[in-house]
Write a protein that holds these residues in place. Structure first.
Motif, PDB file in Angstrom:
ATOM      1  N   GLN A 164      -1.332   3.229   5.825  1.00 37.49           N
ATOM      2  CA  GLN A 164       0.205   3.507   5.162  1.00 37.49           C
ATOM      3  C   GLN A 164      -0.032   3.384   3.664  1.00 37.49           C
ATOM      4  OE1 GLN A 164       2.095   0.092   7.140  1.00 37.49           O
ATOM      5  NE2 GLN A 164       2.701   1.458   9.119  1.00 37.49           N
ATOM      6  N   GLU A 165      -0.741   2.518   3.139  1.00 38.56           N
ATOM      7  CA  GLU A 165      -1.023   2.514   1.549  1.00 38.56           C
ATOM      8  C   GLU A 165      -1.543   3.568   1.112  1.00 38.56           C
ATOM      9  OE1 GLU A 165       0.459   0.400  -0.221  1.00 38.56           O
ATOM     10  OE2 GLU A 165       1.277  -0.785   1.341  1.00 38.56           O
ATOM     11  N   TRP A 166      -2.417   4.249   1.838  1.00 38.23           N
ATOM     12  CA  TRP A 166      -3.149   5.678   1.309  1.00 38.23           C
ATOM     13  C   TRP A 166      -1.880   6.483   1.023  1.00 38.23           C
ATOM     14  CZ3 TRP A 166      -6.909   6.692  -1.707  1.00 38.23           C
ATOM     15  CH2 TRP A 166      -7.198   7.906  -1.510  1.00 38.23           C
ATOM     16  N   ILE A 167      -1.297   6.572   2.492  1.00 36.11           N
ATOM     17  CA  ILE A 167      -0.162   7.781   2.419  1.00 36.11           C
ATOM     18  C   ILE A 167       0.825   7.832   1.307  1.00 36.11           C
ATOM     19  CG2 ILE A 167       1.736   8.502   3.752  1.00 36.11           C
ATOM     20  CD1 ILE A 167       0.033   7.848   6.410  1.00 36.11           C
ATOM     21  N   LYS A 168       1.088   6.533   0.857  1.00 39.57           N
ATOM     22  CA  LYS A 168       2.054   6.045  -0.163  1.00 39.57           C
ATOM     23  C   LYS A 168       1.416   6.295  -1.661  1.00 39.57           C
ATOM     24  CE  LYS A 168       3.787   1.976   0.326  1.00 39.57           C
ATOM     25  NZ  LYS A 168       4.033   0.462   0.540  1.00 39.57           N
ATOM     26  N   THR A 169       0.296   6.522  -1.703  1.00 41.59           N
ATOM     27  CA  THR A 169      -0.366   6.666  -3.236  1.00 41.59           C
ATOM     28  C   THR A 169       0.123   7.677  -3.805  1.00 41.59           C
ATOM     29  OG1 THR A 169      -2.590   6.099  -2.275  1.00 41.59           O
ATOM     30  CG2 THR A 169      -2.600   7.274  -4.368  1.00 41.59           C
ATOM     31  N   PRO A 170       0.735   9.197  -3.450  1.00 42.46           N
ATOM     32  CA  PRO A 170       1.356   9.787  -4.425  1.00 42.46           C
ATOM     33  C   PRO A 170       2.772   9.532  -4.580  1.00 42.46           C
ATOM     34  CG  PRO A 170       0.381  10.984  -2.529  1.00 42.46           C
ATOM     35  CD  PRO A 170       0.144   9.652  -2.327  1.00 42.46           C
ATOM     36  N   GLU A 171       3.404   8.968  -4.200  1.00 42.77           N
ATOM     37  CA  GLU A 171       4.586   8.249  -4.274  1.00 42.77           C
ATOM     38  C   GLU A 171       4.745   7.375  -5.178  1.00 42.77           C
ATOM     39  OE1 GLU A 171       8.250   6.042  -1.933  1.00 42.77           O
ATOM     40  OE2 GLU A 171       6.693   7.154  -0.660  1.00 42.77           O
ATOM     41  N   ARG A 214       2.444   6.815  -7.514  1.00 44.23           N
ATOM     42  CA  ARG A 214       1.942   7.475  -8.945  1.00 44.23           C
ATOM     43  C   ARG A 214       2.406   8.660  -9.159  1.00 44.23           C
ATOM     44  NH1 ARG A 214      -1.483   4.241  -6.034  1.00 44.23           N
ATOM     45  NH2 ARG A 214      -2.368   2.309  -7.267  1.00 44.23           N
ATOM     46  N   PRO A 215       3.668   9.047  -9.210  1.00 44.77           N
ATOM     47  CA  PRO A 215       4.391  10.326  -9.375  1.00 44.77           C
ATOM     48  C   PRO A 215       3.923  11.097 -10.796  1.00 44.77           C
ATOM     49  CG  PRO A 215       5.872   8.776  -9.573  1.00 44.77           C
ATOM     50  CD  PRO A 215       4.819   7.941  -9.014  1.00 44.77           C
ATOM     51  N   ASP A 216       3.397  10.232 -11.781  1.00 44.92           N
ATOM     52  CA  ASP A 216       3.129  10.665 -12.962  1.00 44.92           C
ATOM     53  C   ASP A 216       1.767  11.409 -12.919  1.00 44.92           C
ATOM     54  OD1 ASP A 216       2.206   8.178 -12.547  1.00 44.92           O
ATOM     55  OD2 ASP A 216       2.399   7.565 -14.563  1.00 44.92           O
ATOM     56  N   MET A 217       1.099  10.942 -11.957  1.00 49.19           N
ATOM     57  CA  MET A 217      -0.507  11.676 -11.956  1.00 49.19           C
ATOM     58  C   MET A 217      -0.563  12.943 -11.123  1.00 49.19           C
ATOM     59  SD  MET A 217      -2.742   8.300 -11.477  1.00 49.19           S
ATOM     60  CE  MET A 217      -4.265   9.251 -11.864  1.00 49.19           C
ATOM     61  N   ASN A 218       0.643  13.200 -10.593  1.00 45.75           N
ATOM     62  CA  ASN A 218       0.534  14.509  -9.896  1.00 45.75           C
ATOM     63  C   ASN A 218      -0.522  14.631  -8.696  1.00 45.75           C
ATOM     64  OD1 ASN A 218       1.255  17.305  -9.232  1.00 45.75           O
ATOM     65  ND2 ASN A 218       0.174  18.216 -10.928  1.00 45.75           N
ATOM     66  N   LEU A 219      -0.483  13.823  -7.689  1.00 47.08           N
ATOM     67  CA  LEU A 219      -1.365  13.575  -6.850  1.00 47.08           C
ATOM     68  C   LEU A 219      -1.033  14.455  -5.388  1.00 47.08           C
ATOM     69  CD1 LEU A 219      -2.124   9.681  -7.236  1.00 47.08           C
ATOM     70  CD2 LEU A 219      -3.375  11.800  -8.376  1.00 47.08           C
ATOM     71  N   GLU A 220      -2.096  14.752  -4.876  1.00 45.64           N
ATOM     72  CA  GLU A 220      -2.096  15.290  -3.633  1.00 45.64           C
ATOM     73  C   GLU A 220      -3.135  14.857  -2.656  1.00 45.64           C
ATOM     74  OE1 GLU A 220      -0.467  18.502  -1.032  1.00 45.64           O
ATOM     75  OE2 GLU A 220       0.397  17.636  -3.200  1.00 45.64           O
ATOM     76  N   SER A 257      -6.064  -3.021  -3.675  1.00 44.74           N
ATOM     77  CA  SER A 257      -5.354  -4.446  -4.102  1.00 44.74           C
ATOM     78  C   SER A 257      -4.135  -4.324  -3.059  1.00 44.74           C
ATOM     79  CB  SER A 257      -4.740  -4.386  -5.645  1.00 44.74           C
ATOM     80  OG  SER A 257      -4.005  -5.354  -5.663  1.00 44.74           O
ATOM     81  N   ALA A 258      -3.400  -3.235  -2.771  1.00 45.59           N
ATOM     82  CA  ALA A 258      -2.153  -3.399  -2.071  1.00 45.59           C
ATOM     83  C   ALA A 258      -2.650  -3.734  -0.630  1.00 45.59           C
ATOM     84  CB  ALA A 258      -1.611  -2.026  -1.972  1.00 45.59           C
ATOM     85  N   VAL A 259      -3.649  -2.849  -0.211  1.00 47.28           N
ATOM     86  CA  VAL A 259      -4.070  -3.412   1.242  1.00 47.28           C
ATOM     87  C   VAL A 259      -4.433  -5.030   1.287  1.00 47.28           C
ATOM     88  CG1 VAL A 259      -5.960  -2.901   3.026  1.00 47.28           C
ATOM     89  CG2 VAL A 259      -4.832  -0.925   1.756  1.00 47.28           C
TER      90      VAL A 259
END
Length: 201
Positions: free
Chosen positions: A58-65, A67-73, A150-152
């Motif tokens: 769940q924490e990995w899936i949330k990563t782009p959300e 950090r929206p300023d990093m433009n992650l996919e 850290s989140a995990v």
């Protein structure tokens, strides 16, 4: 293996002549401390996540959300009993070069991979050692992994106080479509091939 304060330590897994904030596709592997099976078990060739394993996914899936300023996919990823594999694309953003192409779609990570380029700001010193001119950064691959771990950890320790990660992580810079396909398939097949996995114990 180098020594620090007369103790052996693992050398950095980072590529020394690469800016890890740069637009590129990365394959990362992160292990639990002592490769303990905190994330669940393999049953009939499929991963059955524990509560901690579910948190990691769940924490990995949330990563782009987050950090929206990093433009992650995100590409393929898998939570295994004692480690995690994932593909992540860092797109053009304000932290990896003002002269980067703007307005480029990152909807398809395979297409984005074709646009990954080498860093031309690396300087070679007189002694032949490459030096990263950018220096330490907070908006790069390491910062993403630190935040994820850290989140995990915060949530996992409420379930099992002994939970921990291995200090470092391993990465591969994916440079072409063939490598992307090979690595993606490796991730998909990982649970079915657990018995032969280098992390199996």
């Amino acid at each position: 293996m180098a020594k620090f304060n007369n103790k052996y330590r693992i050398e950095s897994a980072r590529l020394q002549n690469w800016d890890y904030a740069q637009r590129a596709v990365y394959f990362v592997t992160i292990c639990t401390a002592n490769r303990e099976h905190f994330f669940g078990r393999i049953q009939n060739g499929e991963m059955v996540c524990s509560n901690i394993g579910t948190i990691a996914a769940q924490e990995w899936i949330k990563t782009p959300e987050i950090r929206p300023d990093m433009n992650l996919e995100l590409g393929e990823f898998v939570v295994m009993p004692n480690h995690f594999h994932g593909v992540i694309f860092i797109g053009n953003n304000e932290f990896n070069g003002k002269d980067a192409m703007h307005g480029v779609s990152t909807m398809h990570i395979r297409d984005a991979m074709h646009r990954a380029s080498t860093d031309n700001t690396i300087k070679k010193t007189d002694n032949g050692i490459y030096k990263n001119e950018f220096g330490p950064q907070s908006k790069n691959l390491s910062s993403i992994i630190r935040g994820f771990k850290s989140a995990v950890t915060v949530q996992a320790k409420k379930i099992n106080p002994n939970f921990g990660w291995q200090a470092r992580f391993h990465d591969i810079i994916i440079r072409n479509p063939k490598s992307y396909d090979t690595i993606s398939q490796y991730i998909i097949d990982n649970p079915k091939k657990w018995g032969d996995d280098e992390f199996h114990k």
